[in-house]
Design a protein around this motif. Structure first.
Motif, PDB file in Angstrom:
ATOM      1  N   HIS A  66       0.843  -1.206   0.000  1.00  0.00           N
ATOM      2  CA  HIS A  66       0.000   0.000   0.000  1.00  0.00           C
ATOM      3  C   HIS A  66       0.874   1.251   0.000  1.00  0.00           C
ATOM      4  CE1 HIS A  66      -3.876  -1.866   0.351  1.00  0.00           C
ATOM      5  NE2 HIS A  66      -3.626  -2.434   1.522  1.00  0.00           N
ATOM      6  N   GLU A 120      -4.505   3.513   3.582  1.00  0.00           N
ATOM      7  CA  GLU A 120      -4.439   2.050   3.681  1.00  0.00           C
ATOM      8  C   GLU A 120      -3.129   1.608   4.312  1.00  0.00           C
ATOM      9  OE1 GLU A 120      -5.354   3.772   1.077  1.00  0.00           O
ATOM     10  OE2 GLU A 120      -7.064   2.864   0.030  1.00  0.00           O
ATOM     11  N   SER A 133      -2.707  -0.475   7.796  1.00  0.00           N
ATOM     12  CA  SER A 133      -2.022  -1.772   7.771  1.00  0.00           C
ATOM     13  C   SER A 133      -0.798  -1.776   8.683  1.00  0.00           C
ATOM     14  CB  SER A 133      -1.608  -2.126   6.336  1.00  0.00           C
ATOM     15  OG  SER A 133      -2.751  -2.321   5.517  1.00  0.00           O
TER      16      SER A 133
END
Length: 325
Positions: free
Chosen positions: A175, A183, A187
Protein backbone atom coordinates in the motif's frame (compact mmCIF):
# COMPACT_ATOMS: atom_id res chain seq x y z
CA UNK A 1 33.43 -49.19 -12.23
CA UNK A 2 30.44 -51.45 -11.57
CA UNK A 3 27.77 -48.88 -12.57
CA UNK A 4 29.49 -48.16 -15.85
CA UNK A 5 29.74 -51.87 -16.60
CA UNK A 6 26.01 -52.28 -16.02
CA UNK A 7 25.24 -49.38 -18.34
CA UNK A 8 27.57 -50.66 -21.07
CA UNK A 9 26.30 -54.23 -20.85
CA UNK A 10 24.63 -54.94 -24.19
CA UNK A 11 22.27 -57.61 -22.96
CA UNK A 12 19.00 -57.07 -21.10
CA UNK A 13 19.31 -55.90 -17.52
CA UNK A 14 16.70 -54.72 -15.03
CA UNK A 15 19.33 -52.59 -13.34
CA UNK A 16 20.35 -50.30 -16.19
CA UNK A 17 17.92 -47.49 -15.38
CA UNK A 18 19.02 -47.56 -11.76
CA UNK A 19 22.68 -47.54 -12.74
CA UNK A 20 22.11 -44.60 -15.07
CA UNK A 21 20.33 -42.70 -12.31
CA UNK A 22 23.12 -43.33 -9.81
CA UNK A 23 25.71 -42.17 -12.33
CA UNK A 24 23.68 -39.03 -12.94
CA UNK A 25 23.46 -38.40 -9.19
CA UNK A 26 27.21 -38.76 -8.78
CA UNK A 27 27.80 -36.19 -11.52
CA UNK A 28 25.30 -33.81 -9.92
CA UNK A 29 27.14 -34.08 -6.61
CA UNK A 30 30.36 -33.28 -8.46
CA UNK A 31 28.78 -30.27 -10.14
CA UNK A 32 29.05 -31.88 -13.59
CA UNK A 33 25.51 -31.02 -14.61
CA UNK A 34 25.80 -31.54 -18.38
CA UNK A 35 27.15 -35.07 -17.92
CA UNK A 36 24.29 -35.74 -15.50
CA UNK A 37 21.80 -34.53 -18.12
CA UNK A 38 23.21 -37.01 -20.62
CA UNK A 39 22.53 -39.94 -18.29
CA UNK A 40 19.08 -38.65 -17.32
CA UNK A 41 18.19 -38.30 -21.00
CA UNK A 42 18.97 -41.98 -21.47
CA UNK A 43 16.58 -42.96 -18.68
CA UNK A 44 13.76 -40.79 -20.06
CA UNK A 45 14.20 -42.01 -23.64
CA UNK A 46 15.10 -45.65 -23.18
CA UNK A 47 13.08 -46.52 -20.06
CA UNK A 48 9.78 -44.57 -20.27
CA UNK A 49 8.05 -47.11 -18.01
CA UNK A 50 10.69 -46.93 -15.28
CA UNK A 51 9.59 -45.73 -11.86
CA UNK A 52 12.66 -43.49 -11.93
CA UNK A 53 11.38 -41.35 -14.81
CA UNK A 54 9.64 -38.71 -12.59
CA UNK A 55 12.83 -38.42 -10.54
CA UNK A 56 14.84 -38.16 -13.74
CA UNK A 57 12.73 -35.20 -14.89
CA UNK A 58 13.14 -33.52 -11.49
CA UNK A 59 16.92 -34.00 -11.48
CA UNK A 60 17.22 -32.91 -15.09
CA UNK A 61 15.27 -29.74 -14.35
CA UNK A 62 17.66 -29.03 -11.49
CA UNK A 63 20.64 -29.56 -13.80
CA UNK A 64 19.17 -27.22 -16.40
CA UNK A 65 18.60 -24.65 -13.66
CA UNK A 66 22.24 -24.85 -12.62
CA UNK A 67 23.30 -24.62 -16.25
CA UNK A 68 21.15 -21.49 -16.63
CA UNK A 69 19.06 -23.24 -19.27
CA UNK A 70 15.96 -21.77 -17.71
CA UNK A 71 13.47 -22.58 -20.46
CA UNK A 72 14.48 -26.24 -20.41
CA UNK A 73 14.09 -26.28 -16.63
CA UNK A 74 10.68 -24.64 -16.96
CA UNK A 75 9.60 -27.23 -19.50
CA UNK A 76 10.61 -30.14 -17.24
CA UNK A 77 8.96 -28.70 -14.13
CA UNK A 78 5.74 -28.05 -16.05
CA UNK A 79 5.84 -31.58 -17.48
CA UNK A 80 6.09 -33.03 -13.96
CA UNK A 81 3.15 -30.96 -12.76
CA UNK A 82 1.01 -31.88 -15.74
CA UNK A 83 1.87 -35.59 -15.83
CA UNK A 84 2.92 -36.49 -12.27
CA UNK A 85 0.88 -34.17 -10.03
CA UNK A 86 0.19 -36.98 -7.55
CA UNK A 87 3.82 -38.04 -7.40
CA UNK A 88 6.12 -36.95 -4.58
CA UNK A 89 8.32 -34.96 -6.98
CA UNK A 90 5.50 -32.51 -7.76
CA UNK A 91 6.24 -30.42 -4.66
CA UNK A 92 9.83 -29.96 -5.76
CA UNK A 93 8.58 -28.94 -9.19
CA UNK A 94 6.39 -26.20 -7.70
CA UNK A 95 9.33 -24.87 -5.72
CA UNK A 96 11.45 -25.08 -8.85
CA UNK A 97 8.97 -22.89 -10.73
CA UNK A 98 9.20 -20.33 -7.95
CA UNK A 99 12.98 -20.26 -8.20
CA UNK A 100 12.68 -19.72 -11.94
CA UNK A 101 10.24 -16.90 -11.33
CA UNK A 102 12.93 -15.13 -9.31
CA UNK A 103 15.02 -15.20 -12.50
CA UNK A 104 12.20 -13.65 -14.48
CA UNK A 105 11.08 -16.93 -16.03
CA UNK A 106 7.44 -17.38 -15.03
CA UNK A 107 4.96 -20.13 -15.73
CA UNK A 108 1.63 -18.78 -16.96
CA UNK A 109 -0.12 -21.79 -15.42
CA UNK A 110 1.47 -21.54 -11.96
CA UNK A 111 -1.81 -20.94 -10.12
CA UNK A 112 -3.42 -23.89 -11.90
CA UNK A 113 -0.53 -26.11 -10.85
CA UNK A 114 -0.88 -24.91 -7.25
CA UNK A 115 -4.60 -25.69 -7.26
CA UNK A 116 -3.99 -29.12 -8.77
CA UNK A 117 -1.25 -29.83 -6.24
CA UNK A 118 -3.52 -28.90 -3.34
CA UNK A 119 -6.24 -31.19 -4.65
CA UNK A 120 -3.76 -34.05 -5.06
CA UNK A 121 -2.03 -33.43 -1.72
CA UNK A 122 -4.63 -31.91 0.64
CA UNK A 123 -2.61 -32.66 3.76
CA UNK A 124 0.74 -31.48 2.45
CA UNK A 125 1.94 -28.60 4.62
CA UNK A 126 4.49 -27.50 2.03
CA UNK A 127 1.75 -25.76 0.04
CA UNK A 128 1.61 -23.06 2.71
CA UNK A 129 5.25 -22.23 1.97
CA UNK A 130 4.61 -22.30 -1.77
CA UNK A 131 1.59 -20.00 -1.45
CA UNK A 132 3.53 -17.55 0.72
CA UNK A 133 6.49 -17.51 -1.66
CA UNK A 134 4.19 -17.00 -4.65
CA UNK A 135 2.53 -13.97 -3.05
CA UNK A 136 5.88 -12.61 -1.87
CA UNK A 137 7.30 -12.91 -5.38
CA UNK A 138 4.47 -10.69 -6.64
CA UNK A 139 5.54 -8.09 -4.07
CA UNK A 140 9.22 -8.27 -5.05
CA UNK A 141 8.24 -8.04 -8.73
CA UNK A 142 6.43 -4.77 -7.86
CA UNK A 143 3.04 -6.24 -8.79
CA UNK A 144 1.60 -4.64 -5.69
CA UNK A 145 -2.12 -4.93 -6.40
CA UNK A 146 -1.84 -8.63 -7.19
CA UNK A 147 0.47 -9.12 -4.20
CA UNK A 148 -2.04 -7.55 -1.81
CA UNK A 149 -4.83 -9.77 -3.14
CA UNK A 150 -2.77 -12.94 -2.78
CA UNK A 151 -1.42 -11.97 0.64
CA UNK A 152 -4.90 -11.26 1.99
CA UNK A 153 -6.11 -14.57 0.54
CA UNK A 154 -3.17 -16.26 2.28
CA UNK A 155 -4.16 -14.72 5.63
CA UNK A 156 -7.69 -16.03 5.26
CA UNK A 157 -6.56 -19.49 4.22
CA UNK A 158 -3.80 -19.84 6.81
CA UNK A 159 -4.92 -17.71 9.79
CA UNK A 160 -2.47 -19.41 12.16
CA UNK A 161 0.52 -19.37 9.80
CA UNK A 162 3.89 -18.37 11.21
CA UNK A 163 4.30 -16.25 8.06
CA UNK A 164 1.38 -13.94 8.85
CA UNK A 165 3.49 -11.25 10.50
CA UNK A 166 5.61 -11.08 7.34
CA UNK A 167 2.43 -11.13 5.26
CA UNK A 168 1.01 -8.14 7.15
CA UNK A 169 4.21 -6.16 6.57
CA UNK A 170 4.20 -6.91 2.84
CA UNK A 171 0.54 -5.83 2.61
CA UNK A 172 1.28 -2.57 4.43
CA UNK A 173 4.39 -1.85 2.39
CA UNK A 174 2.61 -2.65 -0.88
CA UNK A 175 0.00 0.00 0.00
CA UNK A 176 2.82 2.37 0.94
CA UNK A 177 4.65 1.87 -2.36
CA UNK A 178 1.40 2.52 -4.24
CA UNK A 179 1.10 5.77 -2.27
CA UNK A 180 -2.18 4.65 -0.76
CA UNK A 181 -1.39 6.47 2.45
CA UNK A 182 -4.53 5.77 4.49
CA UNK A 183 -4.44 2.05 3.68
CA UNK A 184 -0.73 1.96 4.51
CA UNK A 185 -1.31 3.69 7.86
CA UNK A 186 -4.09 1.24 8.78
CA UNK A 187 -2.02 -1.77 7.77
CA UNK A 188 1.12 -0.61 9.58
CA UNK A 189 -0.99 0.17 12.66
CA UNK A 190 -2.35 -3.38 12.65
CA UNK A 191 1.19 -4.67 12.39
CA UNK A 192 2.42 -2.47 15.24
CA UNK A 193 -0.37 -3.75 17.47
CA UNK A 194 1.27 -7.17 17.36
CA UNK A 195 3.72 -8.30 20.02
CA UNK A 196 6.24 -9.22 17.32
CA UNK A 197 8.62 -6.29 16.76
CA UNK A 198 10.75 -7.57 13.87
CA UNK A 199 9.38 -4.83 11.58
CA UNK A 200 8.73 -2.21 14.26
CA UNK A 201 11.22 0.47 13.25
CA UNK A 202 10.48 0.15 9.54
CA UNK A 203 6.75 0.21 10.18
CA UNK A 204 6.95 3.30 12.39
CA UNK A 205 9.15 5.12 9.88
CA UNK A 206 6.89 4.36 6.91
CA UNK A 207 3.70 5.07 8.85
CA UNK A 208 5.24 8.40 9.84
CA UNK A 209 6.08 9.21 6.23
CA UNK A 210 2.50 8.37 5.24
CA UNK A 211 1.23 10.80 7.89
CA UNK A 212 3.59 13.45 6.53
CA UNK A 213 2.27 12.88 3.00
CA UNK A 214 -1.26 13.44 4.32
CA UNK A 215 -0.01 16.54 6.17
CA UNK A 216 -1.20 15.03 9.45
CA UNK A 217 1.78 16.47 11.24
CA UNK A 218 0.55 15.91 14.80
CA UNK A 219 0.09 12.18 14.17
CA UNK A 220 3.46 12.07 12.43
CA UNK A 221 5.12 13.71 15.44
CA UNK A 222 3.54 11.23 17.88
CA UNK A 223 4.57 8.40 15.60
CA UNK A 224 8.21 9.48 15.42
CA UNK A 225 8.33 10.03 19.18
CA UNK A 226 7.38 6.36 19.50
CA UNK A 227 10.23 5.47 17.15
CA UNK A 228 12.61 7.65 19.17
CA UNK A 229 11.66 5.83 22.38
CA UNK A 230 12.17 2.40 20.85
CA UNK A 231 15.23 3.14 18.68
CA UNK A 232 17.92 0.52 19.09
CA UNK A 233 20.72 2.03 17.00
CA UNK A 234 21.95 5.28 15.51
CA UNK A 235 20.15 4.72 12.21
CA UNK A 236 16.77 4.37 13.91
CA UNK A 237 17.59 7.36 16.12
CA UNK A 238 18.26 9.45 13.03
CA UNK A 239 15.05 8.24 11.35
CA UNK A 240 13.09 9.37 14.41
CA UNK A 241 14.81 12.77 14.60
CA UNK A 242 14.37 13.39 10.88
CA UNK A 243 10.68 12.54 11.10
CA UNK A 244 10.16 14.83 14.09
CA UNK A 245 12.08 17.60 12.28
CA UNK A 246 9.73 17.42 9.28
CA UNK A 247 6.70 17.21 11.58
CA UNK A 248 7.71 20.35 13.47
CA UNK A 249 8.33 22.14 10.17
CA UNK A 250 4.87 21.16 8.93
CA UNK A 251 3.36 22.41 12.20
CA UNK A 252 5.21 25.73 11.72
CA UNK A 253 7.07 25.19 15.00
CA UNK A 254 10.29 26.72 13.74
CA UNK A 255 11.95 27.03 17.14
CA UNK A 256 11.76 23.25 17.59
CA UNK A 257 12.97 22.76 14.01
CA UNK A 258 16.11 24.81 14.62
CA UNK A 259 16.86 23.14 17.97
CA UNK A 260 16.39 19.62 16.59
CA UNK A 261 18.33 20.39 13.41
CA UNK A 262 21.30 21.48 15.52
CA UNK A 263 21.08 18.29 17.57
CA UNK A 264 21.08 16.17 14.40
CA UNK A 265 23.99 18.05 12.83
CA UNK A 266 26.02 17.83 16.06
CA UNK A 267 25.50 14.06 16.36
CA UNK A 268 28.45 11.72 15.92
CA UNK A 269 26.80 10.00 12.94
CA UNK A 270 24.63 11.31 10.13
CA UNK A 271 23.79 9.27 6.98
CA UNK A 272 25.39 10.26 3.69
CA UNK A 273 23.45 13.12 2.11
CA UNK A 274 21.38 13.80 5.21
CA UNK A 275 23.47 16.76 6.39
CA UNK A 276 22.43 18.83 3.36
CA UNK A 277 18.75 17.94 3.83
CA UNK A 278 18.74 18.88 7.52
CA UNK A 279 20.74 22.07 6.85
CA UNK A 280 18.28 23.10 4.13
CA UNK A 281 15.30 22.64 6.49
CA UNK A 282 17.13 24.61 9.15
CA UNK A 283 17.81 27.40 6.65
CA UNK A 284 14.14 27.55 5.66
CA UNK A 285 13.13 27.67 9.34
CA UNK A 286 15.52 30.58 9.91
CA UNK A 287 13.92 32.41 6.99
CA UNK A 288 10.52 31.95 8.63
CA UNK A 289 12.00 33.35 11.86
CA UNK A 290 13.36 36.28 9.80
CA UNK A 291 16.90 35.46 10.88
CA UNK A 292 18.10 36.14 7.37
CA UNK A 293 21.85 36.36 7.99
CA UNK A 294 21.90 32.99 9.72
CA UNK A 295 19.66 31.55 7.00
CA UNK A 296 22.08 32.81 4.35
CA UNK A 297 24.96 30.95 6.00
CA UNK A 298 23.03 27.65 6.05
CA UNK A 299 21.74 27.95 2.49
CA UNK A 300 25.21 28.72 1.13
CA UNK A 301 26.48 25.47 2.69
CA UNK A 302 23.82 23.49 0.83
CA UNK A 303 24.20 25.42 -2.43
CA UNK A 304 27.93 24.65 -2.44
CA UNK A 305 27.32 20.97 -1.83
CA UNK A 306 26.60 18.15 -4.31
CA UNK A 307 24.54 19.09 -7.36
CA UNK A 308 21.08 17.73 -6.57
CA UNK A 309 17.55 18.86 -5.73
CA UNK A 310 18.64 20.17 -2.32
CA UNK A 311 21.38 22.39 -3.71
CA UNK A 312 19.04 23.58 -6.46
CA UNK A 313 16.41 24.58 -3.90
CA UNK A 314 19.03 26.34 -1.80
CA UNK A 315 20.19 28.33 -4.83
CA UNK A 316 16.60 29.23 -5.65
CA UNK A 317 16.02 30.51 -2.12
CA UNK A 318 19.24 32.50 -2.24
CA UNK A 319 18.22 34.08 -5.54
CA UNK A 320 14.62 34.69 -4.56
CA UNK A 321 14.01 38.33 -3.76
CA UNK A 322 11.21 37.40 -1.39
CA UNK A 323 13.66 35.60 0.90
CA UNK A 324 15.52 38.89 1.42
CA UNK A 325 18.71 36.92 1.81
Amino acid sequence: DYLTKVVLYEGKSSYKDNALFQLAESHIEAGQFQKAVDYLNQIIRAYPESSLVPFAYKERALCYFNLNENQNALRDYEFILSQYISHEVSGSALLGLQELQKRGVASSDFQQYMDAFEEAHPDDGSLEVVAFEAAKNKYYNQEYTAAIQELIAFQKKYPKSSFNYDVQYFIADAHYRQEKWNEAINSFSALLASENNAYKSRSLDKRGKAYLELKDFKSALMNYRMLKQSSANRKEDFMANEGMLKSYFGMNNMDSVIILANQILDAQWVPVGATEQVTLIKGKALIQKEKLTEALDELIKVANGPLDEKSAEAKYLLANDESNC
